[in-house]
Scaffold this motif. Structure first.
Motif: not given
Length: 123
Positions: A16-23
């Protein structure tokens, strides 16, 4: 281009990652010309805990950085004080004070100095 694996990948690892981490992960994978899966797998496989020697080097580096930061902070404070002093400097008052101090000196023969300077100006 996909390669045939002797042991096909069929297990999942959910992270699980935040949207910013995923980007950021996607951008890093793209920069490495890899899929996100390959990028994450490669990063996980290459990860290892630092050795005691690496930990000692990192502690030493951290101490050096903290010392450098403290010195930089001191230098910045001194620079700001110098800027404030320069901004508050009154040249006319300084010249008047120096003129007064020089004229008060008894070890200078002002008449002789004036004559000498006037004679030197004529030559």
């Amino acid at each position: 281009m996909a390669t045939q694996l002797s042991d096909p990948r069929s297990s999942r690892v959910v992270v699980l990652v935040s949207p910013a981490e995923k980007r950021r992960i996607a951008a890093n994978a793209e920069a490495a010309d890899m899929s996100v899966s390959d990028f994450m797998r490669t990063a996980a496989e290459r990860y290892s805990e630092p050795t005691p020697a690496e930990q000692a080097l990192m502690r030493d580096l951290l101490a050096q950085l903290e010392t450098a930061n403290a010195r930089t902070e001191t230098a910045m404070n001194e620079l700001e004080a110098a800027r404030a002093s320069a901004a508050a400097f009154d040249e006319e008052a300084y010249r008047a004070k120096v003129r007064e101090e020089l004229l008060a000196r008894t070890d200078i023969d002002w008449n002789a100095l004036s004559a000498m300077l006037a004679g030197g100006a004529r030559q």
